[in-house]
Design a protein around this motif. Structure first.
Motif, PDB file in Angstrom:
ATOM      1  N   LEU A  49     -10.090  50.941 -34.320  1.00 53.00           N
ATOM      2  CA  LEU A  49     -11.047  50.937 -35.421  1.00 53.00           C
ATOM      3  C   LEU A  49     -12.190  49.976 -35.136  1.00 53.00           C
ATOM      4  O   LEU A  49     -12.072  49.076 -34.298  1.00 53.00           O
ATOM      5  N   HIS A  50     -13.285  50.156 -35.866  1.00 54.63           N
ATOM      6  CA  HIS A  50     -14.465  49.308 -35.697  1.00 54.63           C
ATOM      7  C   HIS A  50     -15.212  49.220 -37.025  1.00 54.63           C
ATOM      8  O   HIS A  50     -14.976  50.021 -37.935  1.00 54.63           O
ATOM      9  N   SER A  51     -16.124  48.258 -37.111  1.00 49.84           N
ATOM     10  CA  SER A  51     -17.025  48.175 -38.262  1.00 49.84           C
ATOM     11  C   SER A  51     -18.251  47.366 -37.876  1.00 49.84           C
ATOM     12  O   SER A  51     -18.229  46.574 -36.926  1.00 49.84           O
ATOM     13  N   PHE A  52     -19.316  47.597 -38.613  1.00 50.51           N
ATOM     14  CA  PHE A  52     -20.536  46.801 -38.506  1.00 50.51           C
ATOM     15  C   PHE A  52     -20.642  45.941 -39.751  1.00 50.51           C
ATOM     16  O   PHE A  52     -20.220  46.357 -40.833  1.00 50.51           O
ATOM     17  N   GLU A  53     -21.225  44.763 -39.598  1.00 51.66           N
ATOM     18  CA  GLU A  53     -21.611  43.970 -40.764  1.00 51.66           C
ATOM     19  C   GLU A  53     -23.088  43.648 -40.629  1.00 51.66           C
ATOM     20  O   GLU A  53     -23.516  43.025 -39.649  1.00 51.66           O
ATOM     21  N   ILE A  54     -23.854  44.115 -41.618  1.00 55.23           N
ATOM     22  CA  ILE A  54     -25.299  43.911 -41.629  1.00 55.23           C
ATOM     23  C   ILE A  54     -25.677  43.395 -43.011  1.00 55.23           C
ATOM     24  O   ILE A  54     -25.435  44.064 -44.012  1.00 55.23           O
ATOM     25  N   ASP A  55     -26.243  42.208 -43.048  1.00 54.81           N
ATOM     26  CA  ASP A  55     -26.640  41.584 -44.322  1.00 54.81           C
ATOM     27  C   ASP A  55     -25.513  41.589 -45.348  1.00 54.81           C
ATOM     28  O   ASP A  55     -25.717  41.891 -46.528  1.00 54.81           O
ATOM     29  N   GLY A  56     -24.298  41.271 -44.893  1.00 49.79           N
ATOM     30  CA  GLY A  56     -23.166  41.160 -45.806  1.00 49.79           C
ATOM     31  C   GLY A  56     -22.530  42.485 -46.201  1.00 49.79           C
ATOM     32  O   GLY A  56     -21.565  42.499 -46.967  1.00 49.79           O
ATOM     33  N   ARG A  57     -23.043  43.605 -45.711  1.00 52.47           N
ATOM     34  CA  ARG A  57     -22.465  44.913 -46.020  1.00 52.47           C
ATOM     35  C   ARG A  57     -21.692  45.437 -44.819  1.00 52.47           C
ATOM     36  O   ARG A  57     -22.108  45.263 -43.687  1.00 52.47           O
ATOM     37  N   GLN A  58     -20.570  46.093 -45.122  1.00 50.42           N
ATOM     38  CA  GLN A  58     -19.730  46.680 -44.084  1.00 50.42           C
ATOM     39  C   GLN A  58     -20.055  48.160 -43.926  1.00 50.42           C
ATOM     40  O   GLN A  58     -20.191  48.883 -44.915  1.00 50.42           O
ATOM     41  N   TYR A  59     -20.142  48.591 -42.665  1.00 53.54           N
ATOM     42  CA  TYR A  59     -20.383  49.993 -42.335  1.00 53.54           C
ATOM     43  C   TYR A  59     -19.337  50.424 -41.318  1.00 53.54           C
ATOM     44  O   TYR A  59     -18.971  49.654 -40.432  1.00 53.54           O
ATOM     45  N   GLY A  60     -18.882  51.652 -41.446  1.00 52.66           N
ATOM     46  CA  GLY A  60     -17.919  52.176 -40.498  1.00 52.66           C
ATOM     47  C   GLY A  60     -17.484  53.559 -40.921  1.00 52.66           C
ATOM     48  O   GLY A  60     -18.188  54.253 -41.655  1.00 52.66           O
ATOM     49  N   GLU A  61     -16.293  53.953 -40.464  1.00 53.63           N
ATOM     50  CA  GLU A  61     -15.724  55.221 -40.890  1.00 53.63           C
ATOM     51  C   GLU A  61     -15.110  54.994 -42.263  1.00 53.63           C
ATOM     52  O   GLU A  61     -14.321  54.064 -42.439  1.00 53.63           O
ATOM     53  N   PRO A  62     -15.454  55.835 -43.231  1.00 57.30           N
ATOM     54  CA  PRO A  62     -14.928  55.626 -44.594  1.00 57.30           C
ATOM     55  C   PRO A  62     -13.402  55.670 -44.624  1.00 57.30           C
ATOM     56  O   PRO A  62     -12.774  56.444 -43.910  1.00 57.30           O
ATOM     57  N   ASP A  63     -12.829  54.822 -45.464  1.00 59.69           N
ATOM     58  CA  ASP A  63     -11.388  54.784 -45.666  1.00 59.69           C
ATOM     59  C   ASP A  63     -11.002  55.972 -46.543  1.00 59.69           C
ATOM     60  O   ASP A  63     -11.465  56.074 -47.678  1.00 59.69           O
ATOM     61  N   PRO A  64     -10.150  56.882 -46.042  1.00 64.22           N
ATOM     62  CA  PRO A  64      -9.788  58.057 -46.847  1.00 64.22           C
ATOM     63  C   PRO A  64      -9.081  57.698 -48.151  1.00 64.22           C
ATOM     64  O   PRO A  64      -9.134  58.455 -49.109  1.00 64.22           O
ATOM     65  N   ASP A  65      -8.442  56.533 -48.198  1.00 66.36           N
ATOM     66  CA  ASP A  65      -7.760  56.103 -49.414  1.00 66.36           C
ATOM     67  C   ASP A  65      -8.688  55.343 -50.356  1.00 66.36           C
ATOM     68  O   ASP A  65      -8.301  54.999 -51.470  1.00 66.36           O
ATOM     69  N   GLY A  66      -9.891  55.037 -49.888  1.00 67.78           N
ATOM     70  CA  GLY A  66     -10.857  54.337 -50.723  1.00 67.78           C
ATOM     71  C   GLY A  66     -10.524  52.888 -50.981  1.00 67.78           C
ATOM     72  O   GLY A  66     -11.082  52.275 -51.886  1.00 67.78           O
ATOM     73  N   GLU A  67      -9.615  52.311 -50.196  1.00 66.31           N
ATOM     74  CA  GLU A  67      -9.203  50.924 -50.431  1.00 66.31           C
ATOM     75  C   GLU A  67     -10.184  49.920 -49.833  1.00 66.31           C
ATOM     76  O   GLU A  67     -10.269  48.793 -50.293  1.00 66.31           O
ATOM     77  N   LEU A  68     -10.898  50.312 -48.786  1.00 67.11           N
ATOM     78  CA  LEU A  68     -11.859  49.420 -48.148  1.00 67.11           C
ATOM     79  C   LEU A  68     -13.277  49.811 -48.536  1.00 67.11           C
ATOM     80  O   LEU A  68     -13.629  50.993 -48.498  1.00 67.11           O
ATOM     81  N   ALA A  69     -14.059  48.839 -48.904  1.00 74.72           N
ATOM     82  CA  ALA A  69     -15.450  49.099 -49.305  1.00 74.72           C
ATOM     83  C   ALA A  69     -16.336  49.148 -48.060  1.00 74.72           C
ATOM     84  O   ALA A  69     -16.982  48.163 -47.703  1.00 74.72           O
ATOM     85  N   VAL A  70     -16.320  50.296 -47.389  1.00 77.68           N
ATOM     86  CA  VAL A  70     -17.100  50.479 -46.173  1.00 77.68           C
ATOM     87  C   VAL A  70     -18.070  51.624 -46.396  1.00 77.68           C
ATOM     88  O   VAL A  70     -17.658  52.718 -46.788  1.00 77.68           O
ATOM     89  N   ARG A  71     -19.337  51.355 -46.165  1.00 75.92           N
ATOM     90  CA  ARG A  71     -20.335  52.416 -46.267  1.00 75.92           C
ATOM     91  C   ARG A  71     -20.249  53.301 -45.031  1.00 75.92           C
ATOM     92  O   ARG A  71     -20.012  52.820 -43.928  1.00 75.92           O
ATOM     93  N   ASP A  72     -20.464  54.585 -45.209  1.00 70.28           N
ATOM     94  CA  ASP A  72     -20.333  55.550 -44.125  1.00 70.28           C
ATOM     95  C   ASP A  72     -21.427  55.353 -43.085  1.00 70.28           C
ATOM     96  O   ASP A  72     -22.616  55.498 -43.379  1.00 70.28           O
ATOM     97  N   GLU A  73     -21.022  55.035 -41.851  1.00 74.26           N
ATOM     98  CA  GLU A  73     -21.979  54.796 -40.770  1.00 74.26           C
ATOM     99  C   GLU A  73     -22.768  56.048 -40.398  1.00 74.26           C
ATOM    100  O   GLU A  73     -23.832  55.955 -39.789  1.00 74.26           O
ATOM    101  N   LEU A  74     -22.277  57.219 -40.764  1.00 74.80           N
ATOM    102  CA  LEU A  74     -22.997  58.464 -40.493  1.00 74.80           C
ATOM    103  C   LEU A  74     -24.254  58.596 -41.343  1.00 74.80           C
ATOM    104  O   LEU A  74     -25.158  59.359 -40.997  1.00 74.80           O
ATOM    105  N   ASP A  75     -24.292  57.884 -42.463  1.00 82.23           N
ATOM    106  CA  ASP A  75     -25.400  58.005 -43.408  1.00 82.23           C
ATOM    107  C   ASP A  75     -26.478  56.950 -43.234  1.00 82.23           C
ATOM    108  O   ASP A  75     -27.442  56.917 -44.010  1.00 82.23           O
TER     109      ASP A  75
END
Length: 181
Positions: A49-75
């Motif tokens: 797994l991976h994630s980006f952090e930009i200005d305090g926001r997390q981006y990556g592959e969305p969590d299918p369970d919705g438990e992690l607040a990660v914005r979709d990196e595809l968007d």
């Protein structure tokens, strides 16, 4: 209007000597493509797994369970979230926790005679997958440098006989970027 190209310096945090790459990528790339650029330029195998952090926001592959607040990196496009002089983080492998510091060194017009992405320069080999993060990488380097090190054989076997910690081939990295990004 000409395409904007972002010159990024990607540095692997916690490694000594430093492992880094310079990459040139279109600003219109979405963060999922930037992820692939980092993977292929560094030499990772994209099996964690991976994630980006930009200005305090997390981006990556969305969590299918919705438990992690990660914005979709595809968007999200690179040029929409960073500009020249900005820094952001990319973490790969949440177990080993390979943190990469990305610095936007420059933003310029695309060279019409160049194909992007490109990795013109970098230093040192990417650590082997699963070595145990920066601490494991340090043990590997110490074991390879000392013929009497108690873990030399284990570390050599783990890294593979062809592993050279000082090696980096920018031409090969660029070939991989163009093929897979």
């Amino acid at each position: 209007m000409s395409r904007q190209i972002f010159q990024l310096k990607v540095s692997l945090v916690g490694t000594r000597p430093s492992v880094w790459r310079r990459v040139l990528v279109p600003g219109g790339y979405t963060l999922d493509r930037v992820h692939r650029v980092v993977q292929h330029a560094m030499g990772w195998r994209d099996c964690h797994l991976h994630s980006f952090e930009i200005d305090g926001r997390q981006y990556g592959e969305p969590d299918p369970d919705g438990e992690l607040a990660v914005r979709d990196e595809l968007d999200v496009r690179l040029d929409a979230v960073v500009g020249k002089g900005d820094r952001f983080q990319y973490v790969y492998d949440f177990g080993d926790w390979w943190e990469h510091d990305l610095l936007v060194e420059d933003v310029c017009a695309a060279d019409p005679d160049e194909r992007y992405p490109v990795c013109p320069v970098g230093e040192r080999a990417c650590p082997p997958e699963g070595i145990g993060g920066p601490a494991g990488h340090a043990v590997l380097l110490a074991a390879l440098a000392d013929p009497e090190h108690p873990e030399r054989r284990t570390m050599r076997d783990w890294a593979g006989p062809g592993f050279d910690p000082a090696a980096f081939d920018a031409t090969r990295a660029t070939t991989l970027l163009r093929r897979f990004c």
